[in-house]
Design an enzyme around this catalytic site. Structure first.
Site, mmCIF file in Angstrom:
data_model
loop_
_atom_site.group_PDB
_atom_site.id
_atom_site.type_symbol
_atom_site.label_atom_id
_atom_site.label_comp_id
_atom_site.label_asym_id
_atom_site.label_seq_id
_atom_site.Cartn_x
_atom_site.Cartn_y
_atom_site.Cartn_z
ATOM 1 C CG ASP A 88 -63.024 -16.440 -84.676
ATOM 2 O OD1 ASP A 88 -62.001 -16.944 -85.151
ATOM 3 O OD2 ASP A 88 -64.128 -16.468 -85.221
ATOM 4 C CE LYS B 240 -59.627 -20.244 -83.391
ATOM 5 N NZ LYS B 240 -60.880 -19.644 -83.846
ATOM 6 C CG ASP C 159 -68.273 -15.902 -85.523
ATOM 7 O OD1 ASP C 159 -67.122 -16.366 -85.373
ATOM 8 O OD2 ASP C 159 -68.786 -15.690 -86.624
#
Lengths: 369, 1127
Positions: free
Chosen positions: B404, B808, B829
């Site tokens: 990310d 994703k 995160d």
């Protein structure tokens, strides 16, 4: 393990718990700086390289070759004589006995085999009987015993273990000793005669004590102890094994070698590892320091032929052997040691050459870079 | 599991209905009967697997589905039923132990899930029923209920916003736990809903639940007494998602449209499937080989047994009669039971203990990750967290890293760096007072320094203060609240004003406002109509906010139209340089462009600021147009866009800003190390392309020489139909360029620097990706996908921007299932990364600022990205080597354990007589040989930690499961066979004359077994000792300890007649063995001989080993050399 998705997380209410109040608890989360936890324990890090391995090869070589030679020489010095008396060939003296065999013969069949010793047997001579194609290590057979009965347990004497089937009871009476192993006790009697050149035949004294392991004789096997010290009385109410001619309490006249502690029985009860095996039968003790135990000359082996092996194509042997510190004759160990030692030594030399050549080449290669 | 649950929730019929009809305020819905009442699921969240009732059967079923457990169960049952050489206890006890422990562990975990579910399901909510506010448990909410939510509460289900306490009919929401965006989003009430929700009669028609967070289509029919039904369209801006949190709004009312497992949040969560590591797959493969070995051994023995028994006199010699029962048994049944008996006899070849040891190794080994002080971050005050220990070794096998961006690569902490006004550069820190504020580094030094810019400067700063959608949150402690990060106080501006926190939809805006603040202009606050700023003279200026021309990714700019106190109407616009420059005058551009380009190169996010004065007529016209466009029901977006574009022209460029989203500490270094270790890094972000790109440059994922290939909406152009064609064109073109024009050797593990060709970087955005993945289903779809994959795989780095969480995961899945099934790792995160964390082979959570969602769902959590380097290069590498060795060794040691027993069958009439005593059979794996390998697999460091850290390329040595491929497996198997043969036949030769005692007495079969076993235990242990490169005292203790234990045990076991044993088989066997010199010599000889090949191999391998070490040591250097040569 985290749950599939932690439902708790959705509201985010819990995050508030990580406020300043949790600070103290949080602080303690700092991992301890110990060598163990940081995987930094002091460690010996041997690197096996040709340099360190090479001496090992030489040491092994130098160590093994003498041991091997020693073993080989020792083994070669052991005198051993084997006589097959199975009697399957018609020329064999025991042919008749082996042919006309039946379990309930009243008169024992005796045959005698003559042989001569070219060289005298010095020191104590051990007499073995050898059996071939006899599967003492068959699982059904190995199981078929009751160690507790043999250890003198009175309950087991009366109520032998189920493992002894089908030699557990006979006519409703418990068999002592029960089981197939005991039932098939080797019962040929071997006697050795020295034929003096002057024509007389001297029987050689065979010692029947000391053929079993000391611990077996004194701890593992014990006669049951009853009110009576008389073995016959103790074994009252038990049956003899089906194939035995005599009950267990009549195996020997010597009370120290009778009943369950009869050494022939004990030796037999230690099941052999392989289908071809030998078991210690008697010991011929050296009785004078000057003359050999068995001098050169002619001997006669008289066999009371009781033990049938023809049905399973077995063979029977009588073996006379002297014994060294390494046991009986066995050239294998000596040869193996010499071979391994030589291989190691040879490899050491080869490696040394390779290492030397390669080492110098690689270092020169380093320089060119 | 979720899917299944869902399908059963929708009845078969329900599936066909593509919309749902909801009656708002169900209780008082007179028209309800007119519609067939649809059944909706309740608002219960179920993440647990078991209930009390089905726990035992279900858990047992699941456990025995594991091939190994099932195998042991079968063995156990066979032992119970059939007369076998070993007692059922030997395999039953360990199996029972393993099953029980696992069941307890899983039961406990499920209990935790139940608890967590309950916490959510029982959470109190307020529901309006018949005009009254009723307190309820969250799980009782039904579709159609009107729910009241207060500030800082999360929405209990998906709600359509009816009423907000704010007077502008909006509410602010943060979706940090959904998509990770911590900013505040504005949602709107359905227009024209009556003010009192209690009397609302409305029907909502909306689509069936679907996981896309940003899509919602619906209609609301509002009935008012005496009036005709009003129809209002509903969009995503009206939908409040479960999981999001209400912010800055006192309370809202909403009607529940999706509940429980049908909420978008629940749909976006994939069940956490059990992750299996490659090692486990290898174990299973080996297991099958050994199973075949086992079956064939048993088969061979059974066949030979019956062949042998057919010979005369062998089946039942007189000395060894069968029992009656044996005679009665059917021949075929006997054959079968014989087969099973052999299986049982040889079953130790696949020991339960291996599974126990592997589990223990994983469990205990993971502590070293937790304990590692290098993972401790003083900021978070936490170290690493291990959520699953099953994947330790997978960390050493990673080929693709999906990361990310925000919060992972970057700190998610924007900082105003500098600005440039009219061509003059203002460094932030030197601009505290007006006089020395100008810093003329490379701008032209002019004498009119103070005069002309003075005016512009203030205008510029006002623009910064006004042109944004930042909210001021007052009197809030600056802290993390409910997982949402409010903007934090930055070091350089500790003034009291900072006690008020700024809340914005983008952290850049906050940075800008704060930047302006340091330059003297403070944004004090706004309501819906006006904005207040405090200028340098500490005077409050009030601007009337007329219009906000919202930011959108296509325009890439935003504007505000304000009216100053003097009545002047101003338009301030800020946006990306590419979108501003064409709209301002040329000559202004040139002065600014230099700065912008330089800043961009530094990796800063740059924005240009422009303004425009609007005359009264102009404004009136614009105002009218905007209002009209805003009210239009159809094509609202397009119309608005057209007006925006029209307004934002002929502006005057004032300056540019540079904001830095600081990279995480050592992010670039980490990325470089990971790439050096042969891993490919993909950045998957929800962020804009520009920002993401600059981050990639900053992380050195893209380098100056990297040629960027773009597959974005921008590159594709407009128009639905054409897009697909254009996409295919682009794909083919890129494919040709990247795949065909470069040597094929480049693909695969080797990074591009190894060949002198061009570096490629690919940029894809979410829209294009969905086009790619959902392309027409007529077979071209997979073609697209393949092309795309090939392009991706030959690019150095791939950047995917504007990704939805599920996309994703889709990317990860695509790579995961591509050829060679590479091992993937996801780092993230935020909650928006959860799906990809769950999807990848290994999921890493960063303990960042966006809540703990990612951490909770990850397999491992680390405080900072930089820790990834050590986690993979050191821990991953070591664990892989350790467990690979453990597995190979385990198979090896059991092969040479059982092989002599197999060979012995040839010499005992195939009677299944065990070679070793039962105690040895059981203890071998449990006591005698288990501890050294466990210690090895916990403490071994074949290469020191520092070396591993310094030379990333060492990671490649274990890549692609190098130690568990068939080659090494074959080597170990051969070694095992060699040892087994040697042990057995060596001792066999010695036993050709069993009179091995100096007293002439003979040895029996148990001594034979004991000698073999002694050699076995010593050889196997010393073999491990030879492989150990890192001898801590524990290794010493355990290795020599187990040998000593073996000897002591043998003394003890053979020294006493055990009353509970039926047979005293080993009585004094060991001690007698030791009194035989021949036995000693045989043992020594065979140990040395069996270890000889290994030692020899070490001696021969050694030069090669040094070579590889040299290469490894030189690699980072040679990399530099290579690069130098390239330039």
């Amino acid at each position: 393990m985290a749950s599939g998705y932690s439902a708790k997380e959705e509201d985010g209410h819990h995050s508030g718990a990580l406020g300043p109040a949790g600070g103290a608890a949080v602080r303690s989360r700092k991992p301890d700086n110990t060598a163990f936890k940081q995987q930094r324990l002091p460690a010996w890090q041997p690197i096996l390289t040709a340099g360190t391995v090479l001496p090992a090869f030489f040491i092994i070589g130098l160590l093994f070759i003498p041991i091997g030679i020693g073993l080989y020489v020792t083994s070669n010095n052991i005198r051993e004589l084997q006589i097959d008396y199975t009697g399957t060939e018609s020329s064999s003296p025991c042919f008749a006995c082996s042919q006309n065999y039946s379990w309930n013969m009243t008169t024992p069949c005796v045959c005698s085999v003559s042989f001569s010793l070219d060289q005298p047997f010095e020191s104590n001579v051990f007499m073995y009987y050898g059996l071939s194609n006899f599967y003492q290590n068959h699982r059904r057979y190995v199981k078929s015993r009751d160690d507790s009965q043999l250890n003198g347990n009175l309950n087991s004497l009366k109520e032998p273990s189920k493992e002894c089937e089908p030699y557990r009871t006979n006519d409703g009476k418990p068999i002592a000793p029960c089981g197939a192993i005991a039932n098939s006790l080797f019962n040929d009697t071997l006697a050795l005669y020295y034929n003096d050149p002057n024509g007389t035949e001297t029987q050689i004294q065979l010692v029947k004590r000391g053929i079993a392991w000391w611990t077996d004789k004194h701890v593992k096997f014990r006669n049951p102890v009853g009110d009576d010290s008389n073995l016959t009385a103790i074994f009252q109410g038990t049956a003899k094994p089906v194939n035995w001619q005599k009950p267990v309490y009549e195996l020997d006249s010597d009370p120290e070698n009778n009943g369950f502690i009869n050494e022939d029985l004990i030796v037999w009860m230690r099941t052999a590892a392989l289908p071809t095996f030998r078991k210690l039968y008697r010991i011929i003790e050296k009785n004078s320091s000057t003359s050999p135990t068995l001098p050169r000359g002619n001997y006669t082996l008289k066999i009371t032929y009781n033990y049938p092996v023809r049905s399973f194509e077995g063979r029977k042997r009588m073996i006379l052997s002297t014994i060294s510190w390494m046991g009986g004759k066995n050239p294998f160990l000596g040869i193996a040691y010499i071979t391994v030692g030589s291989i190691c030594f040879f490899l050491g030399v080869v490696l040394l050459i390779i290492h030397h050549k390669y080492g110098s080449r690689s270092s020169s290669a380093d320089l060119t870079h | 599991m979720w899917r299944r649950r869902l399908t059963c929730l929708f009845g078969g019929e329900e599936k066909r209905v593509d919309s749902r009809t909801i009656h708002a305020g169900r209780g008082s819905s007179p028209v309800a009967d007119a519609f067939p009442q649809q059944k909706f699921c309740d608002n219960r969240i179920v993440s647990s697997k078991y209930t009390i009732w089905n726990f035992l059967p279900k858990n047992l079923f699941e456990q025995f589905r594991r091939i190994a457990n099932f195998y042991f169960l079968i063995i156990f049952l066979v032992q119970v039923i059939v007369d076998t050489p070993t007692s059922p206890v030997t395999s039953g006890l360990p199996l029972f132990f393993v099953i029980t422990v696992t069941a307890i562990k899983q039961g406990y975990e499920d209990w935790l899930r139940h608890k967590a579910d309950n916490e959510v399901n029982k959470y109190p909510v307020t529901v309006l029923e018949d005009g009254k506010r009723v307190g309820k448990e969250s799980e009782k909410i039904k579709v159609g209920d009107v729910v009241e939510v207060l500030e800082d509460e999360t929405f209990p289900c998906d709600l359509v916003l009816l009423q907000s306490s704010r007077d502008d009919d909006t509410c602010f929401v943060t979706t940090a736990s959904l998509d990770g965006e911590s900013n505040h989003k504005t949602h709107y009430t359905v227009p024209d809903t009556v003010k009192d929700v209690e009397s609302l009669h409305a029907t909502i028609e909306c689509e069936q639940p679907q996981p896309d967070l940003y899509k919602f289509v619906g209609r609301m029919h509002i009935r008012r007494d005496g009036q005709e039904t009003a129809v209002r369209s509903l969009g995503p801006e009206n939908l409040l998602l479960k999981g999001a949190t209400l912010k800055n709004t006192k309370k809202i009312y909403g009607v529940a449209v999706y509940t429980g497992m049908e909420t978008k949040m629940a749909l976006n969560y994939q069940g956490k499937s059990q992750k299996r590591s490659v090692v486990e797959k290898s174990i299973n493969a080996f297991l099958i080989v050994y199973l075949c070995l086992l079956v064939s051994k048993a088969f061979v023995c059974t066949t030979l047994k019956y062949v042998w028994q057919n010979q005369h006199g062998q089946d039942e010699p007189w000395y060894n009669p069968k029992t009656q029962q044996e005679r009665d048994t059917n021949l075929y049944l006997k054959m079968f039971t014989d087969f099973l008996s052999f299986m049982v006899l040889f079953n130790f070849i696949i020991p339960v203990s291996m599974y126990v040891t592997v589990e223990m190794q994983k469990f205990l080994g993971s502590f070293f990750i937790t304990w590692d002080k290098d993972f401790f971050d003083p900021e978070v005050q936490e170290g690493a967290l291990v959520n699953t220990s099953d994947l330790n070794e997978e960390l050493g096998q990673v080929e693709y890293i999906f990361t990310d961006k925000t919060g992972t690569l970057t700190e998610n902490n924007m900082e105003f760096i500098e600005c440039c006004i009219d061509g003059f550069q203002y460094k932030n820190h030197k601009f505290l007072t007006e006089t020395d504020g100008l810093c003329e580094t490379d701008g032209p030094i002019t004498i009119t320094l103070n005069k002309a810019p003075e005016e512009l400067e203030e205008l510029f700063l006002r623009a910064l203060c006004l042109c944004h959608t930042v909210q001021v949150k007052e009197s809030q402690p600056v802290d993390e609240i409910d997982g949402v990060v409010l903007d934090q106080v930055d070091g350089f501006s500790p003034s009291p004003e900072d006690q008020c926190a700024f809340i914005a939809s983008s952290p850049d805006e906050v940075a800008l406002v704060k930047g302006a603040m340091t330059h003297g202009f403070t944004f004090i606050g706004s309501d819906s109509k006006s904005m207040k700023i405090r200028n340098r003279d500490n005077r409050v200026e009030v601007y009337e906010l007329l219009h906000v021309l919202n930011f959108d990714p296509v325009r890439r700019r935003m504007s505000v139209i304000v009216k100053s106190e003097s009545g002047e109407v101003l338009l301030f616009c800020k946006g990306a340089d590419s979108s501003i420059f064409p709209r301002v005058r040329k000559e202004e551009v040139d002065r600014i462009r230099v700065h912008v380009e330089r800043d961009a190169k530094e990796g800063y996010r740059t924005l240009c600021v422009a303004y425009k004065r609007l005359g009264n007529e102009d404004f009136a016209r614009v105002d009218a147009e905007l209002r009209e466009a805003r009210l239009s029901l159809h094509d609202r977006e397009e119309k608005l866009m057209a007006v925006y574009n029209q307004v934002e022209t002929d502006m005057i460029l004032i300056g540019a800003t540079a904001v830095e989203d600081r990279l995480q500490d050592r992010a670039a270094e980490t990325m470089e190390a990971l790439q050096g270790a042969g891993m490919k890094v993909w950045v998957l972000t929800g962020d804009k392309m520009e920002t993401a790109k600059s981050t990639c440059y900053a992380c050195r994922l893209f380098q100056r020489g990297t040629e960027l290939l773009e597959l974005t909406v921008g590159a594709l152009g407009e128009g639905e139909g054409k897009r697909e064609e254009r996409l295919l064109e682009l794909l083919l073109e890129y494919h040709k360029r990247v795949v065909h024009d470069t040597p094929p050797s480049k693909t695969g593990l080797h990074r591009t620097w190894s060949s002198p060709g061009q570096d490629y970087g690919l940029i894809v955005d979410g829209a294009t990706l969905s086009l790619l993945l959902n392309a027409s289903p007529d077979g071209t779809g997979s073609h697209y996908k393949n092309l795309f994959l090939k392009i991706c795989q030959s690019c150095t780095s791939v950047l995917c921007c504007r990704m939805a969480p599920l996309q994703k995961a889709q990317i990860v899945r695509m790579v995961k299932s591509s050829k060679g099934s590479p091992i993937t790792l996801s780092v993230g995160d935020g909650a928006n990364d959860v799906s990809m964390i769950l999807e990848a082979h290994v999921g890493i959570g960063i303990k960042g600022k966006e809540g703990r969602q990612a951490v909770r769902n990850s397999d491992y959590a680390i405080p900072k990205l930089k820790h990834l380097k050590k986690l993979l290069l050191v821990h991953g590498h070591l664990y892989y080597v350790r467990i690979a060795h453990l597995v190979q060794y385990f198979f090896y040691k059991n092969l040479c354990f059982i092989l002599p027993q197999f060979l012995y069958q040839f010499y005992c009439g195939y009677s299944q007589l065990p070679l070793y005593d039962a105690a040895y059979l059981t203890m071998y794996n449990i006591c005698f040989t288990s501890m050294p390998i466990l210690a090895y697999s916990l403490f071994e460091q074949h290469i020191s930690i520092d070396t591993l850290l310094d030379h990333a390329a060492l990671y490649r040595e274990v890549a692609k499961n190098a130690m568990l491929r068939w080659g090494p497996f074959f080597y170990w198997t051969m070694l095992g066979v060699f040892h087994g043969l040697l042990f057995f036949f060596g001792v066999y030769c010695v036993f050709s004359n069993p009179a091995l005692l100096p007293s002439g007495q003979v040895f029996g079969n148990w001594t034979f077994g004991t000698i073999v076993f002694t050699i076995l235990v010593f050889t196997v242990t010393i073999k491990l000792a030879l492989d150990t490169r890192h001898w801590t005292w524990i290794n010493h203790f355990v290795i020599w300890g187990s040998l000593a234990f073996y000897i002591l045990f043998s003394f003890f076991w053979g020294g006493i007649t055990w009353p509970f044993l039926e047979q005293q088989r080993l009585y004094f066997v060991f001690i007698n063995m030791l009194s035989s010199m021949s036995a000693w010599l045989a043992i020594m000889l065979l140990i040395v001989l069996s270890l000889l090949p290994d030692v020899l191999l070490v001696a021969l391998r050694r030069p090669r080993g040094r070579n590889t070490r040299q290469i490894a040591a030189v690699t980072p250097l040679s990399y530099k050399h290579l690069k130098e040569r390239e330039w």
